[in-house]
Design an enzyme around this catalytic site. Structure first.
Site, PDB file in Angstrom:
ATOM      1  N   HIS A   1       0.846  -1.206   0.000  1.00 31.40           N
ATOM      2  CA  HIS A   1       0.000   0.000   0.000  1.00 31.40           C
ATOM      3  C   HIS A   1       0.878   1.252   0.000  1.00 31.40           C
ATOM      4  O   HIS A   1       0.623   2.202  -0.746  1.00 31.40           O
ATOM      5  CB  HIS A   1      -0.881   0.056   1.262  1.00 31.40           C
ATOM      6  CG  HIS A   1      -1.881  -1.051   1.394  1.00 31.40           C
ATOM      7  ND1 HIS A   1      -2.001  -1.810   2.520  1.00 31.40           N
ATOM      8  CD2 HIS A   1      -2.831  -1.505   0.529  1.00 31.40           C
ATOM      9  CE1 HIS A   1      -2.979  -2.693   2.363  1.00 31.40           C
ATOM     10  NE2 HIS A   1      -3.498  -2.536   1.167  1.00 31.40           N
TER      11      HIS A   1
ATOM     12  N   SER B   1      -2.534  -7.898   2.669  1.00 26.60           N
ATOM     13  CA  SER B   1      -2.962  -7.854   4.069  1.00 26.60           C
ATOM     14  C   SER B   1      -3.384  -9.242   4.534  1.00 26.60           C
ATOM     15  O   SER B   1      -3.130  -9.623   5.679  1.00 26.60           O
ATOM     16  CB  SER B   1      -4.133  -6.881   4.235  1.00 26.60           C
ATOM     17  OG  SER B   1      -3.739  -5.578   3.916  1.00 26.60           O
TER      18      SER B   1
ATOM     19  N   ARG C   1      -1.637  -6.008  -8.536  1.00 32.05           N
ATOM     20  CA  ARG C   1      -0.534  -6.937  -8.282  1.00 32.05           C
ATOM     21  C   ARG C   1      -0.418  -8.005  -9.362  1.00 32.05           C
ATOM     22  O   ARG C   1       0.662  -8.473  -9.667  1.00 32.05           O
ATOM     23  CB  ARG C   1      -0.739  -7.639  -6.933  1.00 32.05           C
ATOM     24  CG  ARG C   1      -0.442  -6.774  -5.765  1.00 32.05           C
ATOM     25  CD  ARG C   1      -1.021  -7.320  -4.502  1.00 32.05           C
ATOM     26  NE  ARG C   1      -2.468  -7.191  -4.505  1.00 32.05           N
ATOM     27  CZ  ARG C   1      -3.234  -7.324  -3.442  1.00 32.05           C
ATOM     28  NH1 ARG C   1      -2.691  -7.638  -2.296  1.00 32.05           N
ATOM     29  NH2 ARG C   1      -4.534  -7.160  -3.522  1.00 32.05           N
TER      30      ARG C   1
ATOM     31  N   LYS D   1     -18.067  -7.219   7.739  1.00 30.43           N
ATOM     32  CA  LYS D   1     -16.735  -7.805   7.610  1.00 30.43           C
ATOM     33  C   LYS D   1     -16.067  -7.896   8.977  1.00 30.43           C
ATOM     34  O   LYS D   1     -16.233  -6.995   9.813  1.00 30.43           O
ATOM     35  CB  LYS D   1     -15.898  -6.906   6.678  1.00 30.43           C
ATOM     36  CG  LYS D   1     -15.091  -7.667   5.648  1.00 30.43           C
ATOM     37  CD  LYS D   1     -14.542  -6.733   4.601  1.00 30.43           C
ATOM     38  CE  LYS D   1     -13.205  -7.214   4.094  1.00 30.43           C
ATOM     39  NZ  LYS D   1     -12.660  -6.358   3.046  1.00 30.43           N
TER      40      LYS D   1
HETATM   41  P1  ADP Z   1      -9.531  -4.051  -0.457  1.00 31.63           P
HETATM   42  O1  ADP Z   1     -10.156  -4.738   0.715  1.00 31.63           O
HETATM   43  O2  ADP Z   1     -10.365  -2.960  -1.036  1.00 31.63           O
HETATM   44  O3  ADP Z   1      -8.920  -4.963  -1.511  1.00 31.63           O
HETATM   45  P2  ADP Z   1      -6.858  -3.627   0.456  1.00 31.63           P
HETATM   46  O4  ADP Z   1      -6.491  -2.893   1.708  1.00 31.63           O
HETATM   47  O5  ADP Z   1      -6.593  -5.108   0.458  1.00 31.63           O
HETATM   48  O6  ADP Z   1      -8.345  -3.270   0.203  1.00 31.63           O
HETATM   49  O7  ADP Z   1      -6.113  -2.988  -0.802  1.00 31.63           O
HETATM   50  C1  ADP Z   1      -6.256  -1.642  -1.183  1.00 31.63           C
HETATM   51  C2  ADP Z   1      -5.545  -1.397  -2.505  1.00 31.63           C
HETATM   52  O8  ADP Z   1      -4.158  -1.637  -2.362  1.00 31.63           O
HETATM   53  C3  ADP Z   1      -6.000  -2.290  -3.656  1.00 31.63           C
HETATM   54  O9  ADP Z   1      -6.004  -1.529  -4.843  1.00 31.63           O
HETATM   55  C4  ADP Z   1      -4.938  -3.332  -3.728  1.00 31.63           C
HETATM   56  O10 ADP Z   1      -4.810  -3.891  -5.038  1.00 31.63           O
HETATM   57  C5  ADP Z   1      -3.719  -2.508  -3.393  1.00 31.63           C
HETATM   58  N1  ADP Z   1      -2.619  -3.325  -2.896  1.00 31.63           N
HETATM   59  C6  ADP Z   1      -2.634  -4.152  -1.839  1.00 31.63           C
HETATM   60  N2  ADP Z   1      -1.439  -4.781  -1.687  1.00 31.63           N
HETATM   61  C7  ADP Z   1      -0.642  -4.335  -2.689  1.00 31.63           C
HETATM   62  C8  ADP Z   1       0.705  -4.611  -3.113  1.00 31.63           C
HETATM   63  N3  ADP Z   1       1.480  -5.499  -2.489  1.00 31.63           N
HETATM   64  N4  ADP Z   1       1.177  -3.950  -4.202  1.00 31.63           N
HETATM   65  C9  ADP Z   1       0.384  -3.070  -4.849  1.00 31.63           C
HETATM   66  N5  ADP Z   1      -0.888  -2.776  -4.530  1.00 31.63           N
HETATM   67  C10 ADP Z   1      -1.404  -3.396  -3.470  1.00 31.63           C
END
Ligand code: ADP
Length: 150
Positions: free
Chosen positions: A17, A127, A90, A41
């Site tokens: 992130h 995450s 990703r 959730k």
């Molecule tokens: P959501 O529950 O909406 O997927 P996340 O917190 O998991 O929320 O992710 C938020 C954003 O960050 C998404 O666009 C996700 O693709 C991006 N993201 C998460 N991990 C990575 C990573 N390792 N590299 C690039 N983008 C990421």
């Protein structure tokens, strides 16, 4: 003023992130990190903790704001006067999922989604993997900023 919303659960915020947010600052004047609240959730970290982790990470950045929201992301964007949604990609499954959401969002409101492709060194970080490592007592520290503690 170009303002983007970076929405997510951030349960917890990861180096993936952070990379997207910092690179997003090359494109936008201001980024609102928007922690989505979904009553259905279950989260590992409380909303307060997730917000604290992000605020501590970006405490020296005046153009990064952390907020929480519920409801449609596009409604939150309009309310914040943000013209863009920032998301990270990703892999191909991220793309398939994100494409449908971005197309729906454009249909709902005039909002452009801007995608940044993840840095290859951290495209494996998510995450959900961090939570799994934590649950099983592994070392998660390289995948998250220092502010994320148990
Ligand atoms: P959501 O529950 O909406 O997927 P996340 O917190 O998991 O929320 O992710 C938020 C954003 O960050 C998404 O666009 C996700 O693709 C991006 N993201 C998460 N991990 C990575 C990573 N390792 N590299 C690039 N983008 C990421």
């Amino acid at each position: 003023m170009k303002r983007a919303v970076f929405p997510g659960s951030f349960d917890p915020v990861t180096v993936g992130h952070i990379d997207i947010i910092k690179r997003g600052l090359l494109l936008f004047d201001e980024i609102i990190i928007a922690i989505g609240v979904n009553a259905e959730k279950k989260y590992m970290f409380s909303l307060e903790d997730r917000k604290d982790h992000i605020e501590a990470t970006f405490k020296d950045y005046k153009n990064i704001i952390v907020k929480t929201y519920s409801g449609l992301t596009v409604d939150f964007c309009k309310q914040q006067n943000a013209q863009f949604i920032l998301r990270g990609l990703r892999n191909a499954s991220d793309f398939a999922y994100e494409q449908a959401i971005a197309q729906t969002n454009t249909r709902l409101k005039e909002i452009e989604t801007v995608f940044l492709v993840s840095n290859p060194c951290i495209s494996n970080v998510s995450s959900s993997i961090v939570r799994d490592v934590i649950r099983n007592g592994g070392d998660y520290t390289a995948m998250v900023p220092r502010s994320v503690t148990l």
